[in-house]
Scaffold this active site. Sequence first.
Site, PDB file in Angstrom:
ATOM      1  CG  ASP A  88       4.231  -3.009  -7.137  1.00  0.00           C
ATOM      2  OD1 ASP A  88       3.351  -2.237  -6.731  1.00  0.00           O
ATOM      3  OD2 ASP A  88       5.172  -2.652  -7.858  1.00  0.00           O
TER       4      ASP A  88
ATOM      5  NE  ARG B 196       9.660   5.122  -7.944  1.00  0.00           N
ATOM      6  CZ  ARG B 196       9.271   3.934  -7.486  1.00  0.00           C
ATOM      7  NH1 ARG B 196      10.139   2.955  -7.349  1.00  0.00           N
ATOM      8  NH2 ARG B 196       8.005   3.732  -7.155  1.00  0.00           N
TER       9      ARG B 196
ATOM     10  N   GLY C  94       9.000   3.159  -4.003  1.00  0.00           N
ATOM     11  CA  GLY C  94       7.640   3.584  -3.686  1.00  0.00           C
ATOM     12  C   GLY C  94       7.270   3.315  -2.242  1.00  0.00           C
TER      13      GLY C  94
ATOM     14  CG  ASP D 255      14.667  -3.040  -9.932  1.00  0.00           C
ATOM     15  OD1 ASP D 255      15.196  -4.067 -10.403  1.00  0.00           O
ATOM     16  OD2 ASP D 255      13.751  -2.430 -10.497  1.00  0.00           O
TER      17      ASP D 255
ATOM     18  CE  LYS E   3       9.472  -0.589  -1.493  1.00  0.00           C
ATOM     19  NZ  LYS E   3       9.755   0.520  -2.396  1.00  0.00           N
ATOM     20  CB  THR E   4       7.072  -3.551  -3.468  1.00  0.00           C
ATOM     21  OG1 THR E   4       6.207  -3.046  -4.473  1.00  0.00           O
ATOM     22  CG2 THR E   4       7.246  -5.046  -3.691  1.00  0.00           C
TER      23      THR E   4
HETATM   24  P1  FBP Z   1       8.068  -0.023  -5.626  1.00  0.00           P
HETATM   25  O1  FBP Z   1       8.221  -1.181  -6.568  1.00  0.00           O
HETATM   26  O2  FBP Z   1       9.249   0.854  -5.558  1.00  0.00           O
HETATM   27  O3  FBP Z   1       7.619  -0.469  -4.269  1.00  0.00           O
HETATM   28  O4  FBP Z   1       6.894   0.901  -6.188  1.00  0.00           O
HETATM   29  C1  FBP Z   1       5.601   0.489  -6.239  1.00  0.00           C
HETATM   30  C2  FBP Z   1       4.730   1.413  -7.069  1.00  0.00           C
HETATM   31  O5  FBP Z   1       3.688   1.893  -6.261  1.00  0.00           O
HETATM   32  C3  FBP Z   1       4.197   0.729  -8.321  1.00  0.00           C
HETATM   33  O6  FBP Z   1       3.033  -0.012  -8.039  1.00  0.00           O
HETATM   34  C4  FBP Z   1       3.964   1.897  -9.232  1.00  0.00           C
HETATM   35  O7  FBP Z   1       3.996   1.489 -10.591  1.00  0.00           O
HETATM   36  C5  FBP Z   1       5.107   2.804  -8.904  1.00  0.00           C
HETATM   37  O8  FBP Z   1       5.447   2.541  -7.572  1.00  0.00           O
HETATM   38  C6  FBP Z   1       4.783   4.268  -9.068  1.00  0.00           C
HETATM   39  O9  FBP Z   1       5.944   4.999  -8.890  1.00  0.00           O
HETATM   40  P2  FBP Z   1       6.036   6.503  -8.424  1.00  0.00           P
HETATM   41  O10 FBP Z   1       5.731   6.539  -6.975  1.00  0.00           O
HETATM   42  O11 FBP Z   1       7.446   6.879  -8.669  1.00  0.00           O
HETATM   43  O12 FBP Z   1       5.036   7.267  -9.195  1.00  0.00           O
END
Ligand code: FBP
Length: 550
Positions: A204, A144, A80, A175, A201-202
């Site tokens: 979250d 991803r 993400g 991951d 990075k994230t």
């Molecule tokens: P990462 O863990 O890859 O940084 O993603 C964060 C995030 O924004 C989460 O908070 C959310 O659940 C997910 O990505 C949403 O995924 P997508 O962008 O594939 O809809």
Amino acid sequence: MKTTKSALQIARASYQPKMPVSLGGSVVMEEGENTQSAANQEEIKSLFPNTYGLPIVTFKPGNEHKNYPPVNVGVILSGGQAPGGHNVIAGIFDGIKALNPTSRLFGFILGPSGLIEHNYMELTAEIIDEYRNTGGFDIIGSGRTKLESKDQFDKGLIILKALDIKALIIIGGDDSNTNACILAEYYAAIKAGVQVLGCPKTIDGDLKNTMIEASFGFDTACKVYSEVIGNIQRDCNSARKYWHFIKLMGRSASHIALECALQVQPNYCIISEEVEAKNMSLDDLVTDIAKAVAQRAEQGNNFGTVLIPEGVIEFIPAMKKLMTELNDFLASHKEEFELIRQSEKRNYIIKMLSKENSAIYASLPESVARQLTLDRDPHGNVQVSLIETEKLLAEMVDVKLSQWKKEGKYVGKFATQTHFFGYEGRCAAPSNYDADYCYSLGYTAAGLVGFGKTGYMSSVRNTTASASEWIAGGVPITMMMNMEKRHGEMKPVIQKALVDLNGAPFRTFAAKRAAWAVHTSYVYPGPIQYFGPTEVCDQPTKTLMLEQGK
Ligand code: FBP
């Protein structure tokens, strides 16, 4: 093609990220003690014989200029989006140019699949300059695809060799960094001559530990959400007629919800980790929120805000058991499940699950039941962002209050608005904190390339102090690992950091929430400021400040 730029983008392009003094000139590296994995030491050691137990390394200012040979480096944005990714890449670029001006940087397009499919572009100074201090991952795109098989690693190596790339930097979450480490181990084992490094990075905020104090993007994303929640609070305090149920992104952990709560002082904020610790049922949660609504109604306040972390459903113990069985079941019956007619899928699941889980599944509203069986992400996780918990909770609280009304336990009006904030914050222009932190993370990663390290994550610490005092270096990724069940199998993975219920951020929130529930104590943080006084522009998150005792 040149795009039209906003005034802010133009002004922001010349912002020079602040950096630790240790990265400013010539750098020396100090090695610490050898490390151990977070748990399951023997298993992790046997799985990573070449990259296990390495020491933590710290960069210090040096006084001799060292000549580095030119180096070609590859970079991948994985998972993400998170504000600041472009600055990590700018930091890597400037860092490898500082090692040797003829070093080159290649970006793999749309995430790890770019490596496997040999889809890349060279990132020149002109391109990098277009993206400095901007949000988004659009410079090369992200994806991803899970980089996990030998076949993918071998395919990647062909293009790395063809481009004479000596180091690959993977910018990703837990991951993706786990996979970076698996790749580092594999390339080390076959003596491929390619270093592999990670960057945390994230948005979250769940990739953190003693050595990684924040994942980049968390700061900016929380500030964006807090701005809009603040605006909603001001609206709801003006019209005084709605309860706003606001779901916030963040996957499993509640760091984003907690940080936003600390910033905006809402009437109610769910912390998933607490729901789990208290073994709460969905009904307990609904009753608790309904009580807050009823209490405010007694004072004539038929309005308020409820913050809901994206992953709360997974933390309700009964729901968690159901989802674990569903994850394992769908991983092993994927094809069979796909062949079942849409209208029959729900009944099929009810029939196939264990008795206890089947009963819970059957009791769920149709929309939630369906969302729980939707496609997993490539890491086997339920896509919690697709579960509309804000609507589910608003509806269930409404039902509960109607029941209380009939029983004469509640007098008030209950009208709701629901929101989900997630994508709005992931590509925002990075705050000064993220702009600076990301640039340093990238520059540090370049330093790790120069020192020949592999299997390390770039680490920049002490970030509540002024940037000049930040500590830069590298942490062996195996140090953060433990064994966990994924897709029904035990795998080595980086331990996810959930909200610590004994930690200062949660304790601070818990001490104040009863007052916030009854009174209208809203704070309106306003938009991120990029220019102006340091107390407005350069503040880290409240979470980080509290974690560091500030
Ligand atoms: P990462 O863990 O890859 O940084 O993603 C964060 C995030 O924004 C989460 O908070 C959310 O659940 C997910 O990505 C949403 O995924 P997508 O962008 O594939 O809809």
